[in-house]
Design a protein around this motif. Structure first.
Motif, PDB file in Angstrom:
ATOM      1  N   TYR A  81      11.469   7.104 -11.804  1.00 14.82           N
ATOM      2  CA  TYR A  81      10.421   6.581 -12.693  1.00 14.82           C
ATOM      3  C   TYR A  81       9.039   7.018 -12.225  1.00 14.82           C
ATOM      4  CZ  TYR A  81      10.589   3.194  -8.863  1.00 14.82           C
ATOM      5  OH  TYR A  81      10.631   2.631  -7.611  1.00 14.82           O
ATOM      6  N   GLY A 104      -7.432   5.928  -0.602  1.00 15.18           N
ATOM      7  CA  GLY A 104      -5.968   5.893  -0.584  1.00 15.18           C
ATOM      8  C   GLY A 104      -5.393   4.538  -0.952  1.00 15.18           C
ATOM      9  N   TYR A 154      -5.709   1.706  -3.974  1.00 18.23           N
ATOM     10  CA  TYR A 154      -6.292   1.375  -5.275  1.00 18.23           C
ATOM     11  C   TYR A 154      -5.664   0.101  -5.807  1.00 18.23           C
ATOM     12  CZ  TYR A 154      -7.899   6.149  -4.946  1.00 18.23           C
ATOM     13  OH  TYR A 154      -8.506   7.294  -4.513  1.00 18.23           O
ATOM     14  N   PHE A 207      -2.456   2.208  -9.174  1.00 18.92           N
ATOM     15  CA  PHE A 207      -2.076   3.515  -8.631  1.00 18.92           C
ATOM     16  C   PHE A 207      -0.776   3.938  -9.293  1.00 18.92           C
ATOM     17  CE2 PHE A 207       1.235   1.744  -5.873  1.00 18.92           C
ATOM     18  CZ  PHE A 207       0.823   0.423  -5.764  1.00 18.92           C
ATOM     19  N   MET A 234      12.379   6.535  -6.934  1.00 23.41           N
ATOM     20  CA  MET A 234      13.772   6.749  -7.336  1.00 23.41           C
ATOM     21  C   MET A 234      14.671   5.681  -6.727  1.00 23.41           C
ATOM     22  SD  MET A 234      14.695  10.082  -5.038  1.00 23.41           S
ATOM     23  CE  MET A 234      15.350  10.770  -6.495  1.00 23.41           C
ATOM     24  N   ARG A 247       8.345  -2.438   7.001  1.00 23.98           N
ATOM     25  CA  ARG A 247       8.125  -2.360   5.562  1.00 23.98           C
ATOM     26  C   ARG A 247       7.576  -3.696   5.037  1.00 23.98           C
ATOM     27  NH1 ARG A 247       7.240   0.933   3.001  1.00 23.98           N
ATOM     28  NH2 ARG A 247       8.547   0.786   1.173  1.00 23.98           N
ATOM     29  N   GLY A 296      13.874   2.421   1.341  1.00 19.35           N
ATOM     30  CA  GLY A 296      14.972   1.946   2.153  1.00 19.35           C
ATOM     31  C   GLY A 296      16.090   1.369   1.313  1.00 19.35           C
ATOM     32  N   LEU A 303       6.552   6.954  -3.853  1.00 18.92           N
ATOM     33  CA  LEU A 303       5.329   7.558  -3.326  1.00 18.92           C
ATOM     34  C   LEU A 303       4.221   7.347  -4.337  1.00 18.92           C
ATOM     35  CD1 LEU A 303       4.666  10.438  -5.014  1.00 18.92           C
ATOM     36  CD2 LEU A 303       6.590  11.227  -3.681  1.00 18.92           C
TER      37      LEU A 303
HETATM   38  P1  HAM Z   1       5.640   0.390  -0.939  1.00 19.20           P
HETATM   39  O1  HAM Z   1       5.692   0.839   0.497  1.00 19.20           O
HETATM   40  O2  HAM Z   1       5.029  -0.914  -1.211  1.00 19.20           O
HETATM   41  O3  HAM Z   1       7.134   0.437  -1.466  1.00 19.20           O
HETATM   42  O4  HAM Z   1       4.889   1.486  -1.794  1.00 19.20           O
HETATM   43  C1  HAM Z   1       5.337   2.816  -1.800  1.00 19.20           C
HETATM   44  C2  HAM Z   1       4.169   3.770  -1.754  1.00 19.20           C
HETATM   45  O5  HAM Z   1       3.249   3.466  -2.791  1.00 19.20           O
HETATM   46  C3  HAM Z   1       3.334   3.686  -0.499  1.00 19.20           C
HETATM   47  O6  HAM Z   1       3.893   4.404   0.567  1.00 19.20           O
HETATM   48  C4  HAM Z   1       2.041   4.314  -0.965  1.00 19.20           C
HETATM   49  O7  HAM Z   1       2.150   5.729  -1.019  1.00 19.20           O
HETATM   50  C5  HAM Z   1       1.946   3.821  -2.372  1.00 19.20           C
HETATM   51  N1  HAM Z   1       1.021   2.697  -2.476  1.00 19.20           N
HETATM   52  C6  HAM Z   1       1.261   1.395  -2.240  1.00 19.20           C
HETATM   53  N2  HAM Z   1       0.163   0.652  -2.466  1.00 19.20           N
HETATM   54  C7  HAM Z   1      -0.798   1.507  -2.853  1.00 19.20           C
HETATM   55  C8  HAM Z   1      -2.159   1.369  -3.249  1.00 19.20           C
HETATM   56  N3  HAM Z   1      -2.739   0.173  -3.301  1.00 19.20           N
HETATM   57  N4  HAM Z   1      -2.858   2.480  -3.605  1.00 19.20           N
HETATM   58  C9  HAM Z   1      -2.265   3.701  -3.567  1.00 19.20           C
HETATM   59  N5  HAM Z   1      -0.993   3.890  -3.217  1.00 19.20           N
HETATM   60  C10 HAM Z   1      -0.259   2.823  -2.861  1.00 19.20           C
HETATM   61  C11 HAM Z   1       7.499   0.142  -2.741  1.00 19.20           C
HETATM   62  O8  HAM Z   1       6.732  -0.005  -3.656  1.00 19.20           O
HETATM   63  C12 HAM Z   1       8.986   0.140  -2.942  1.00 19.20           C
HETATM   64  N6  HAM Z   1       9.283  -0.252  -4.327  1.00 19.20           N
HETATM   65  C13 HAM Z   1       9.594   1.481  -2.611  1.00 19.20           C
HETATM   66  C14 HAM Z   1      11.073   1.500  -2.779  1.00 19.20           C
HETATM   67  C15 HAM Z   1      11.760   1.995  -3.820  1.00 19.20           C
HETATM   68  N7  HAM Z   1      11.947   0.975  -1.941  1.00 19.20           N
HETATM   69  C16 HAM Z   1      13.173   1.133  -2.429  1.00 19.20           C
HETATM   70  N8  HAM Z   1      13.059   1.746  -3.585  1.00 19.20           N
END
Ligand code: HAM
Length: 424
Positions: A107, A120, A122, A125, A130, A258, A287, A308
């Motif tokens: 997605y 970096g 926001y 964002f 996946m 995490r 993860g 990402l």
């Molecule tokens: P997360 O670590 O909260 O994981 O966010 C993943 C990525 O989103 C971060 O490594 C960063 O690149 C980006 N990100 C997070 N917050 C911000 C922000 N405020 N501004 C810009 N970029 C940001 C998740 O969201 C999980 N859903 C990942 C996942 C998928 N785990 C299993 N499946």
């Protein structure tokens, strides 16, 4: 009063948007090769989904969600991440019943977190993410990790570090949880208010605290890796073996926790090691989340994924000086001088566009010289010049802007000629 966009949001303007499109195309192409299909879920969901999915003890749920009551009195939240929504959709649409498992989805879309904006970080964002649901094979963990690394590498990044940890299964986590409580309880009063609560709700979160990160008890905290049971340890070894086989370098960091509650077993983050990248070096994270589908009301189904943000990816590209090949040259610019020529130009531009060429013309009644300047600025590969005299003779002048060569071409042959030359 001048109206500005809300803090922590940004406009993506032409000139920059081409980079976004290039990144999106690259990620779509990679998803296709890895056999992941696109899913689109709503931007807002019932608040409860994230409370249950992301976890009540997380900063995201406690401090960062955009939550409001809609006109029907329901509590609604702008999604802070994509995993909970994808899992909700997987359950609601019974995708677990499909013949081909695991269900592999990707997605794109805006996520919303009320964080303190900085480089970096926001409040809105764009994430690419996946999720692979329905398999507990460590090879799927390795597949997701390989995807994440390839995504950056194919876009030209080199200074990357993959940091890996295992959070273990339920049994290992329980044992570790107890060890953390025993370790931190004597220091409870010295910890921040949030951590005192975390110690009761989810002690693992203490390890992720920004305020208490320099407390001496942090360094001596028990590592999850010492508490992995046999199954979890074998699982982790297997993931590492697959990564070794694919030649993917990684570093194990037992303190990688995490910021979301749903993880178990494999947890990872990819960091930028580029000089001058800035304070926040995490490019992406993900993860395994084997209990999440059940927590959201579905059958016991394992899952793993990562996400990402395009914003941080662009920062890393800039820090490493990578130029994306953004094609923005026009195929053709049509210049017309005179009333009859103008009529012919409108027709010709339209026909060229129907034949697949990217074409434009002047709409400000500019002089010939200014129209040529515009063609130059727009990096037109060809210019067609139409004057009333040429129209009467049934011809136009076609100029190749690279070689400077100019030739007369019959009006009815211009479309075909330019089309053939574009295809060459
Ligand atoms: P997360 O670590 O909260 O994981 O966010 C993943 C990525 O989103 C971060 O490594 C960063 O690149 C980006 N990100 C997070 N917050 C911000 C922000 N405020 N501004 C810009 N970029 C940001 C998740 O969201 C999980 N859903 C990942 C996942 C998928 N785990 C299993 N499946």
């Amino acid at each position: 009063m001048a109206m500005n966009a809300p803090r922590g949001t940004q406009d993506i303007l032409p000139g920059t948007v081409e980079k976004w499109q290039y990144i999106e195309e690259t990620l779509r192409d990679l998803s296709h090769r890895f056999h992941y299909k696109e899913i689109r879920t709503p931007i807002f969901e019932h608040t409860e989904l994230f409370q249950r999915g992301v976890g009540d003890s997380t900063d995201i749920v406690q401090k960062e969600m955009y939550t409001f009551e809609d006109r029907g009195g329901r509590s609604i939240t702008l999604r802070p991440e994509g995993t909970a929504s994808v899992v909700r959709s997987f359950v609601q649409n019974k995708l677990y019943g499909l013949a081909n498992q695991p269900t592999k989805l990707f997605y794109f879309g805006p996520m919303f977190r009320y964080e303190r904006p900085q480089q970096g970080r926001y409040r809105q964002f764009i994430q690419f993410g996946m999720e692979a649901l329905g398999s507990e094979d460590p090879a799927v963990d390795a597949e997701v990790l390989s995807f994440a690394m390839k995504a950056y590498e194919e876009l030209g990044l080199k200074s990357l570090k993959l940091v890996l940890n295992s959070l273990g299964d339920q049994v290992s986590r329980e044992a570790h949880r107890q060890a953390l409580v025993d370790h931190f309880s004597p220091h409870k009063e010295e910890l921040c208010g949030d951590c005192q609560l975390r110690l009761e709700q989810n002690p693992l979160r203490v390890l992720d605290c920004k305020k208490d990160k320099d407390h001496p008890a942090m360094e001596t905290a028990p590592s999850i890796l010492e508490y992995l049971n046999e199954f979890s340890e074998t699982y982790f070894d297997q993931v590492k073996r697959y990564l070794d086989a694919m030649g993917i370098d990684y570093e194990v960091d037992p303190n990688l926790v995490r910021g979301l509650d749903y993880y178990n077993h494999t947890a990872f983050e990819i960091m930028s090691e580029a000089e001058g990248f800035g304070a926040i070096t995490t490019l992406s994270g993900g993860g395994r989340y084997n209990g999440l589908v059940e927590d959201i009301g579905g059958p016991d189904t394992p899952g793993i994924g990562f996400a990402l943000s395009i914003e941080r990816l662009l920062m890393a590209l800039e820090a490493e000086g990578v130029e994306l090949p953004a094609e923005d040259a026009l195929d053709c610019y049509v210049i017309a001088m005179g009333e009859k020529a103008e009529l012919e130009a409108v027709k010709l531009v339209d026909q060229l566009r129907s034949n697949g060429l990217q074409v434009d013309k002047d709409y400000l009644q500019k002089k010939m010289k200014a129209q040529f300047k515009a063609a130059d600025r727009l990096k037109a590969k060809k210019v067609v010049i139409l004057g009333d005299r040429e129209i009467e003779e049934g011809v136009g002048n076609v100029k190749d802007m690279t070689s400077g060569e100019q030739k007369e071409v019959k009006l009815e042959e211009i479309v075909n000629e330019l089309k053939v030359e574009k295809e060459e």
